[in-house]
Motif scaffolding. Structure first.
Motif, mmCIF file in Angstrom:
data_model
loop_
_atom_site.group_PDB
_atom_site.id
_atom_site.type_symbol
_atom_site.label_atom_id
_atom_site.label_comp_id
_atom_site.label_asym_id
_atom_site.label_seq_id
_atom_site.Cartn_x
_atom_site.Cartn_y
_atom_site.Cartn_z
ATOM 1 N N GLU A 54 0.833 -1.202 0.000
ATOM 2 C CA GLU A 54 0.000 0.000 0.000
ATOM 3 C C GLU A 54 0.870 1.255 0.000
ATOM 4 O O GLU A 54 0.608 2.215 -0.737
ATOM 5 N N HIS A 55 1.910 1.260 0.811
ATOM 6 C CA HIS A 55 2.810 2.418 0.864
ATOM 7 C C HIS A 55 3.645 2.514 -0.412
ATOM 8 O O HIS A 55 3.977 3.620 -0.855
ATOM 9 N N ALA A 56 3.991 1.381 -1.006
ATOM 10 C CA ALA A 56 4.727 1.407 -2.270
ATOM 11 C C ALA A 56 3.893 2.073 -3.357
ATOM 12 O O ALA A 56 4.430 2.825 -4.194
ATOM 13 N N GLU A 57 2.593 1.816 -3.369
ATOM 14 C CA GLU A 57 1.719 2.457 -4.353
ATOM 15 C C GLU A 57 1.698 3.974 -4.153
ATOM 16 O O GLU A 57 1.735 4.740 -5.124
ATOM 17 N N ALA A 71 8.119 10.546 -2.448
ATOM 18 C CA ALA A 71 8.269 9.191 -2.972
ATOM 19 C C ALA A 71 9.283 8.403 -2.147
ATOM 20 O O ALA A 71 9.052 7.237 -1.795
ATOM 21 N N GLY A 72 10.405 9.037 -1.847
ATOM 22 C CA GLY A 72 11.421 8.358 -1.038
ATOM 23 C C GLY A 72 10.896 7.960 0.326
ATOM 24 O O GLY A 72 11.186 6.865 0.818
ATOM 25 N N GLU A 73 10.120 8.829 0.949
ATOM 26 C CA GLU A 73 9.559 8.519 2.267
ATOM 27 C C GLU A 73 8.624 7.315 2.191
ATOM 28 O O GLU A 73 8.658 6.431 3.056
ATOM 29 N N HIS A 74 7.780 7.282 1.165
ATOM 30 C CA HIS A 74 6.836 6.166 1.036
ATOM 31 C C HIS A 74 7.561 4.852 0.731
ATOM 32 O O HIS A 74 7.241 3.803 1.310
ATOM 33 N N TRP A 107 13.679 -0.495 -0.823
ATOM 34 C CA TRP A 107 14.675 0.411 -0.240
ATOM 35 C C TRP A 107 15.518 1.036 -1.352
ATOM 36 O O TRP A 107 15.818 2.230 -1.342
ATOM 37 N N GLU A 108 15.881 0.232 -2.324
ATOM 38 C CA GLU A 108 16.689 0.750 -3.431
ATOM 39 C C GLU A 108 15.871 1.691 -4.317
ATOM 40 O O GLU A 108 16.431 2.588 -4.958
ATOM 41 N N ARG A 109 14.553 1.509 -4.328
ATOM 42 C CA ARG A 109 13.683 2.467 -5.029
ATOM 43 C C ARG A 109 13.692 3.811 -4.290
ATOM 44 O O ARG A 109 13.625 4.874 -4.917
ATOM 45 N N ALA A 110 13.806 3.753 -2.972
ATOM 46 C CA ALA A 110 13.862 4.986 -2.173
ATOM 47 C C ALA A 110 15.222 5.664 -2.258
ATOM 48 O O ALA A 110 15.323 6.895 -2.138
ATOM 49 N N ALA A 111 16.284 4.889 -2.471
ATOM 50 C CA ALA A 111 17.671 5.348 -2.310
ATOM 51 C C ALA A 111 18.004 6.665 -3.001
ATOM 52 O O ALA A 111 18.601 7.556 -2.388
ATOM 53 N N PRO A 112 17.641 6.867 -4.282
ATOM 54 C CA PRO A 112 18.031 8.124 -4.930
ATOM 55 C C PRO A 112 17.273 9.341 -4.428
ATOM 56 O O PRO A 112 17.689 10.477 -4.665
ATOM 57 N N HIS A 113 16.161 9.114 -3.725
ATOM 58 C CA HIS A 113 15.333 10.216 -3.240
ATOM 59 C C HIS A 113 15.677 10.610 -1.802
ATOM 60 O O HIS A 113 15.101 11.562 -1.271
ATOM 61 N N LEU A 114 16.578 9.883 -1.156
ATOM 62 C CA LEU A 114 16.928 10.172 0.221
ATOM 63 C C LEU A 114 17.895 11.351 0.291
ATOM 64 O O LEU A 114 18.515 11.733 -0.687
ATOM 65 N N ASP A 115 18.029 11.928 1.475
ATOM 66 C CA ASP A 115 18.953 13.039 1.691
ATOM 67 C C ASP A 115 19.877 12.701 2.862
ATOM 68 O O ASP A 115 19.447 12.709 4.000
#
Length: 360
Positions: A54-57, A71-74, A107-115
């Protein structure tokens, strides 16, 4: 395979891990719904994974709208639901692996959006299996250094590199880069290398790998481990003199025998990490995991942190590391629980500042 542990066992798992779930960004409302809906341990993994999707969506929707931070947070939160669905659940290995690998993917989907953003690294290991990790380098360096010092973050028995993002943020705020890794018996590396007394060899291979990485000063190097990782950190620093500082949180001086641990989750976790069918096999591995014979070589400054109410690792074990290390010191919270979850706002900034002072 079926598991006959029912509602009472599930309630106990929520009680045990509730603060940990919240600390890693899981939603209280989601957790309460999961607690109400899961009737037996066998249902645990898939229930958590479904909430993760659900959060991935939500993450995909935010990404499509150009909202990268959201997006990174989700995606990060989705990864954590998959992680906590699979981290201590061994009812069906095929289902566990699917959910665990999905958590890594998210997690790797989030990786480029992290700070700061995260870069996946795979360090060649002398045993033939690469050591996976996430390297994160903050935009600014402390005190005008040209490159950031580096802290390698080590997980415990049931945690993985994906779970270390909150602790990593303490160092990023101080201009220090982090590298969270899965060692033998942990996370992704479990599929190729099980728990071993030679854990330090994998981490030394990681150091070899990052010594040539841009923007990272591997000559200013720290290691930080949690729970069983609190054993690994001093074990690694004692066997590799490239480390300038070491922090161990609630780790044992000697790990084994695994069969003596009272926690059901710990006992299950040791069998899994060792890929053993019995405690006879697991104990033969864990009894060799000790700082006896190594502790005198831990010459780097070493901060050990422990709570007096730790019911998982006896606090005397952690105190022993601090007292036997040549440059050891102890941060003790009389009312602290395992890994001092109830003293997070005190020990985390203290440990990050302590590490910064020794690396900068």
């Amino acid at each position: 395979m079926t598991d006959d542990r029912g509602r009472e066992f599930v309630e106990g798992r929520f009680d045990r891990w509730w603060t940990r779930f919240l600390a890693k960004g899981l939603d209280r409302y989601d957790l309460q719904n999961l607690r109400d809906d899961i009737g037996a341990w066998e249902e645990w993994c898939e229930a958590f994974a479904a909430v993760g999707e659900e959060h991935a969506e939500h993450g995909r929707e935010a990404e499509a709208a150009g909202n990268a931070t959201t997006a990174g947070e989700h995606f990060l939160r989705a990864s954590m639901y998959c992680h906590f669905g699979s981290f201590a659940w061994f009812v069906d290995e095929g289902r566990r692996e699917r959910v665990h690998r999905r958590g890594v993917e998210l997690w790797e989907r989030a990786a480029p959006h992290l700070d700061p953003p995260a870069e996946r690294i795979e360090a060649p290991h002398p045993g033939g299996a690469d050591v996976p990790g996430y390297l994160r380098v903050p935009g600014g360096t402390p005190d005008g250094l040209d490159e950031s010092p580096l802290v390698i973050l080590l997980s415990g028995l049931d945690s993985t590199k994906e779970e270390q993002h909150t602790r990593a943020s303490d160092f990023h705020a101080r201009g220090i880069a982090t590298l969270s890794v899965d060692g033998p018996g942990q996370g992704e590396m479990w599929y190729t290398r099980t728990m071993t007394p030679d854990y330090h060899e994998a981490i030394s291979a990681v150091v070899d790998h990052v010594e040539g990485v841009d923007d990272v000063d591997a000559s200013r190097l720290g290691v930080y481990g949690v729970s069983i990782g609190g054993f690994y950190a001093p074990h690694v620093a004692a066997n590799d003199d490239r480390f300038d500082a070491c922090v161990g949180l609630a780790g044992p001086f000697s790990v084994g025998p695994a069969s003596l641990y009272r926690s059901v989750s710990m006992r299950d976790g040791f069998l899994h990490a060792c890929r053993a069918d019995s405690f006879v096999e697991a104990d033969e591995i864990t009894e060799r995991m000790t700082l006896r014979g190594d502790i005198e070589d831990l010459t780097a400054p070493a901060l050990m942190i422990v709570g007096g109410n730790d019911t998982v690792i006896p606090p005397e074990q952690t105190r022993r590391i601090a007292e036997r290390a040549p440059n050891g010191e102890l941060l003790y919270y009389p009312d602290g629980d395992h890994v001092c979850k109830n003293r997070v706002t005190q020990y985390r900034p203290y440990a990050a500042d302590w590490m910064r002072e020794r690396l900068v």
